[in-house]
Write a protein that holds these residues in place. Structure first.
Motif, short mmCIF file in Angstrom:
data_model
loop_
_atom_site.label_atom_id
_atom_site.label_comp_id
_atom_site.label_asym_id
_atom_site.label_seq_id
_atom_site.Cartn_x
_atom_site.Cartn_y
_atom_site.Cartn_z
N HIS A 147 -34.81 -23.35 -53.07
CA HIS A 147 -36.19 -23.78 -53.33
C HIS A 147 -37.05 -23.37 -52.14
N LEU A 148 -37.87 -22.35 -52.32
CA LEU A 148 -38.63 -21.78 -51.21
C LEU A 148 -40.03 -22.39 -51.06
N TYR A 149 -40.64 -22.75 -52.18
CA TYR A 149 -41.98 -23.34 -52.16
C TYR A 149 -42.20 -24.00 -53.51
N GLN A 150 -43.29 -24.69 -53.66
CA GLN A 150 -43.55 -25.32 -54.95
C GLN A 150 -43.56 -24.27 -56.07
N ASN A 151 -42.67 -24.50 -57.04
CA ASN A 151 -42.53 -23.60 -58.19
C ASN A 151 -42.08 -22.19 -57.80
N VAL A 152 -41.51 -22.04 -56.62
CA VAL A 152 -40.97 -20.74 -56.19
C VAL A 152 -39.50 -20.94 -55.82
N GLU A 153 -38.62 -20.42 -56.65
CA GLU A 153 -37.19 -20.56 -56.41
C GLU A 153 -36.49 -19.22 -56.62
N ALA A 154 -35.29 -19.13 -56.09
CA ALA A 154 -34.47 -17.93 -56.28
C ALA A 154 -33.04 -18.39 -56.51
N LYS A 155 -32.35 -17.67 -57.38
CA LYS A 155 -30.95 -17.97 -57.65
C LYS A 155 -30.10 -16.78 -57.19
N LEU A 156 -29.07 -17.09 -56.45
CA LEU A 156 -28.16 -16.04 -56.01
C LEU A 156 -26.72 -16.50 -56.20
N THR A 157 -25.80 -15.56 -56.05
CA THR A 157 -24.39 -15.87 -56.24
C THR A 157 -23.67 -15.91 -54.91
N VAL A 158 -22.95 -16.98 -54.69
CA VAL A 158 -22.10 -17.10 -53.50
C VAL A 158 -20.66 -16.89 -53.98
N SER A 159 -20.07 -15.79 -53.55
CA SER A 159 -18.71 -15.46 -53.95
C SER A 159 -17.75 -15.83 -52.82
N VAL A 160 -16.92 -16.82 -53.08
CA VAL A 160 -15.94 -17.27 -52.09
C VAL A 160 -14.63 -16.55 -52.35
N VAL A 161 -14.21 -15.74 -51.40
CA VAL A 161 -12.99 -14.94 -51.54
C VAL A 161 -11.88 -15.59 -50.73
N GLY A 162 -10.78 -15.88 -51.41
CA GLY A 162 -9.66 -16.53 -50.73
C GLY A 162 -8.87 -15.57 -49.88
N GLU A 163 -8.49 -16.02 -48.70
CA GLU A 163 -7.65 -15.23 -47.80
C GLU A 163 -6.27 -15.84 -47.77
N GLU A 164 -5.25 -15.01 -48.07
CA GLU A 164 -3.87 -15.48 -48.03
C GLU A 164 -3.07 -14.53 -47.16
N GLY A 165 -1.93 -14.99 -46.70
CA GLY A 165 -1.08 -14.14 -45.88
C GLY A 165 -0.26 -14.98 -44.94
N PRO A 166 0.49 -14.32 -44.00
CA PRO A 166 1.32 -15.06 -43.05
C PRO A 166 0.50 -16.07 -42.29
N GLY A 167 1.02 -17.27 -42.21
CA GLY A 167 0.33 -18.31 -41.46
C GLY A 167 -0.78 -18.98 -42.22
N SER A 168 -0.97 -18.61 -43.51
CA SER A 168 -2.06 -19.20 -44.26
C SER A 168 -1.69 -20.55 -44.84
N GLU A 169 -0.38 -20.86 -44.87
CA GLU A 169 0.04 -22.13 -45.43
C GLU A 169 -0.32 -23.26 -44.48
N ALA A 170 -0.81 -24.32 -45.04
CA ALA A 170 -1.19 -25.47 -44.21
C ALA A 170 0.06 -26.18 -43.74
N PRO A 171 0.08 -26.71 -42.51
CA PRO A 171 1.25 -27.44 -42.01
C PRO A 171 1.44 -28.72 -42.79
N GLN A 172 2.69 -29.18 -42.88
CA GLN A 172 2.96 -30.42 -43.59
C GLN A 172 2.32 -31.58 -42.87
N ALA A 173 1.98 -32.60 -43.65
CA ALA A 173 1.32 -33.77 -43.07
C ALA A 173 2.20 -34.37 -42.00
N GLY A 174 1.60 -34.74 -40.87
CA GLY A 174 2.34 -35.37 -39.79
C GLY A 174 3.03 -34.41 -38.88
N THR A 175 2.94 -33.10 -39.13
CA THR A 175 3.59 -32.10 -38.28
C THR A 175 2.53 -31.41 -37.45
#
Length: 212
Positions: free
Chosen positions: A132-160
């Motif tokens: 929302h940029l101004y009264q009655n002035v808006e713009a819509k865009l796309t936010v593309s979230v790209v997942g990154e995977e690979g060595p070390g991407s796994e989350a550590p177990q809880a409590g470790t």
């Protein structure tokens, strides 16, 4: 209660507008924060004299907002984030991340407060975001979230913790250390001592036999 807006107030009006609001809202919020003044005859005359300047300012601000809207409308920005199972993010993407990526990728500076995001993005994929940029002035865009995977991407177990993992690795390394070679000289010394003892006993036996 009638008030004159001294600043743009989203959902209410722009600077110089005369609006009717609840008295409590005016006295407890708008006026103390210098967002408005009471619409007294004196204030109305003062703001009427400033009306030309206000209209010019409003027109310039709107034109700037419309120009930015043209640059943002239909655009797409890509944000990389670590993902876990089923495309769920380990963290989240918020308005701060989106504003920074828009400035970096599209070279457009956007106030994060103008980005309408009901809640942080927590999954990979395309997400439509309204700005929302101004009264009655808006713009819509796309936010593309790209997942990154690979060595070390796994989350550590809880409590470790990282420290405990490091301690385990250090312990494993110590257990795999080959036996010290210092044991060989000790074994050789023992063998020599045993040989000398045997030789001594043999000498004593020979001496006794000779004496007899």
């Amino acid at each position: 209660m009638r008030v004159i807006l001294t600043q743009d107030v989203e959902g209410l009006g722009t600077i110089g507008n005369v609006v009717d609001v609840a008295q409590g809202y005016a006295n407890n919020y708008l006026i103390p924060r210098k967002l408005a003044v009471a619409a007294t005859p004196g204030n109305l005359k003062h703001w009427e004299e400033k009306k030309t300047w206000i209209l010019k300012r409003e027109a310039a601000t709107r034109a700037e907002a419309e120009e930015i809207a043209k640059q943002l409308e239909g655009a797409k920005v890509i944000i990389n984030a670590r993902v876990g199972e089923e495309g769920r993010l380990y963290g989240s993407v918020g308005v701060k991340d989106i504003a920074e990526e828009i400035e970096r990728d599209l070279r457009v500076e956007v106030d994060r407060k103008k980005i309408k995001l009901p809640e942080p993005i927590k999954s990979a994929g395309d997400h439509e975001v309204t700005i929302h940029l101004y009264q009655n002035v808006e713009a819509k865009l796309t936010v593309s979230v790209v997942g990154e995977e690979g060595p070390g991407s796994e989350a550590p177990q809880a409590g470790t913790s990282s420290a405990s993992v490091a301690e385990k690795d250090a312990g494993a390394a110590e257990s795999e250390t080959p036996p010290s070679e210092t044991s060989e000289p000790e074994t050789a010394a023992s063998a020599v001592a045993a040989t000398e003892e045997t030789a001594s006993e043999a000498t004593e036996e020979t001496t006794e036999e000779t004496a007899e």
